[in-house]
Enzyme design. Structure first.
Site, PDB file in Angstrom:
ATOM      1  N   GLY A  46       0.837  -1.194   0.000  1.00 58.24           N
ATOM      2  CA  GLY A  46       0.000   0.000   0.000  1.00 58.24           C
ATOM      3  C   GLY A  46       0.870   1.241   0.000  1.00 58.24           C
ATOM      4  O   GLY A  46       2.012   1.210  -0.473  1.00 58.24           O
ATOM      5  N   CYS A  47       0.358   2.332   0.504  1.00 61.34           N
ATOM      6  CA  CYS A  47       1.087   3.600   0.501  1.00 61.34           C
ATOM      7  C   CYS A  47       2.458   3.436   1.140  1.00 61.34           C
ATOM      8  O   CYS A  47       2.579   2.928   2.256  1.00 61.34           O
ATOM      9  CB  CYS A  47       0.287   4.657   1.251  1.00 61.34           C
ATOM     10  SG  CYS A  47       1.147   6.239   1.382  1.00 61.34           S
ATOM     11  N   PHE A  48       3.485   3.897   0.433  1.00 58.21           N
ATOM     12  CA  PHE A  48       4.848   3.676   0.925  1.00 58.21           C
ATOM     13  C   PHE A  48       5.218   4.558   2.113  1.00 58.21           C
ATOM     14  O   PHE A  48       6.247   4.350   2.740  1.00 58.21           O
ATOM     15  CB  PHE A  48       5.892   3.791  -0.173  1.00 58.21           C
ATOM     16  CG  PHE A  48       5.820   4.995  -1.089  1.00 58.21           C
ATOM     17  CD1 PHE A  48       5.251   6.199  -0.706  1.00 58.21           C
ATOM     18  CD2 PHE A  48       6.344   4.899  -2.373  1.00 58.21           C
ATOM     19  CE1 PHE A  48       5.223   7.294  -1.551  1.00 58.21           C
ATOM     20  CE2 PHE A  48       6.323   5.988  -3.244  1.00 58.21           C
ATOM     21  CZ  PHE A  48       5.750   7.189  -2.827  1.00 58.21           C
ATOM     22  N   TRP A  49       4.400   5.535   2.463  1.00 56.24           N
ATOM     23  CA  TRP A  49       4.708   6.335   3.642  1.00 56.24           C
ATOM     24  C   TRP A  49       4.696   5.461   4.897  1.00 56.24           C
ATOM     25  O   TRP A  49       5.544   5.596   5.764  1.00 56.24           O
ATOM     26  CB  TRP A  49       3.709   7.476   3.787  1.00 56.24           C
ATOM     27  CG  TRP A  49       3.755   8.482   2.687  1.00 56.24           C
ATOM     28  CD1 TRP A  49       4.774   8.695   1.800  1.00 56.24           C
ATOM     29  CD2 TRP A  49       2.729   9.421   2.342  1.00 56.24           C
ATOM     30  NE1 TRP A  49       4.451   9.706   0.929  1.00 56.24           N
ATOM     31  CE2 TRP A  49       3.202  10.174   1.225  1.00 56.24           C
ATOM     32  CE3 TRP A  49       1.463   9.700   2.850  1.00 56.24           C
ATOM     33  CZ2 TRP A  49       2.446  11.198   0.639  1.00 56.24           C
ATOM     34  CZ3 TRP A  49       0.709  10.718   2.263  1.00 56.24           C
ATOM     35  CH2 TRP A  49       1.203  11.455   1.170  1.00 56.24           C
TER      36      TRP A  49
END
Length: 218
Positions: A46-49
Site C-alpha cells: 500500500g502507501c509507501f509512507w
C-alpha cells in the site's frame, strides 16, 4: 482508482504540497550504496509512507527507501504511478544487516504492516499501485515468502485468502525526495494519523522484540 471524494482530497493535498516543493524535493532520491555485508529486500504494502516507516523501525535496518517497482515504465513520477497507467506499485526498498535481522523476519514484519487479503487496494487507497507485492532475489527468498503465506492462510487470521503477488525482483526506482521519511515529517496530518499510523502500530505490536530501542518505548 481511488474513490472520487478521497481522490479529490488527496489530489488537492498533493498539489498543494507539490506547489511548495523545491526542485530538490521533487527530484528523485538517490539510491544508497550497498555496504559490505548488507542485503536488500523490496516489498509493496500500500502507501509507501507507512511501509517505509514500519521497515525503518526494525533492528538491523540501515535504510528504507520509498519508490516504485513491478511495472513497465522507466523512472516513473508519483503522478504517473497514481494515474494507474505504469503498473508499478508503491514499494519500500530495505537495506539491512542479515546478521542482525533475517529476511524471514522482514517478511513477517511486511505481512503485519498491512492487510494482504485486499486485492489492488489498502483501506481507502484503491488501485493497482497499492497492491500487496513481495519481490524475491533468490530461490530461498521465494520459498520463505510462499511458506509465510501458507502459514498465515492456515492460521485463519483473515476471512479471505492472501492475494500478495510473489515475483522476481527486476528494478527499483526511488521516489521523489519529498516522499522519503514522509511519515516522520508529517505525523500530524490526517492521512498519516488515520491510515498510516495504524499499520505502523500493528507492526510494532507484532514485531516488538525486533524494534530498535527507541521504538520499543513508544
Amino acid at each position: 482508482m481511488k474513490n472520487s471524494i478521497l481522490y479529490i482530497a488527496l489530489s488537492l493535498l498533493f498539489f498543494s504540497c507539490a506547489n511548495g516543493q523545491s526542485k530538490q524535493d521533487l527530484a528523485f532520491a538517490k539510491l544508497p550504496a550497498v555496504k559490505p555485508g548488507q542485503a536488500v529486500a523490496t516489498f509493496g504494502s500500500g502507501c509507501f509512507w507507512a511501509s517505509t516507516e514500519a521497515m525503518s523501525e526494525l533492528k538491523g535496518v540501515d535504510k528504507a527507501i520509498s519508490g516504485y517497482a513491478g511495472g513497465n515504465t522507466n523512472h516513473p513520477t508519483y503522478e504517473e504511478v497514481c494515474s494507474e497507467t505504469t503498473h508499478h506499485a508503491e514499494v519500500v526498498q530495505v537495506y539491512y544487516d542479515p546478521s542482525v535481522i533475517s529476511y524471514e523476519k522482514l517478511v513477517e514484519a511486511f505481512f503485519n504492516a498491512h492487510n494482504p487479503t485486499e486485492l489492488n487496494y489498502q483501506g481507502p487507497d484503491e488501485g493497482e499501485s497499492y497492491r500487496s507485492i513481495a519481490f524475491y532475489r533468490t530461490p530461498e527468498e521465494k520459498a520463505i515468502l510462499q511458506a509465510m503465506i501458507k502459514k498465515i492462510d492456515a492460521s485463519k487470521k483473515y476471512d479471505g485468502k492472501i492475494v500478495t503477488q510473489v515475483v522476481p525482483f527486476t528494478v527499483f526506482y526511488p521516489a521523489e525526495n519529498y516522499h522519503q521519511g514522509y511519515f516522520k515529517l508529517h505525523t500530524d496530518r490526517g492521512y498519516i494519523q488515520s491510515v498510516s499510523l495504524p499499520k505502523v502500530l500493528n507492526m510494532r505490536k507484532a514485531m516488538y522484540a525486533w524494534l530498535k530501542p527507541e521504538f520499543q518505548k513508544k
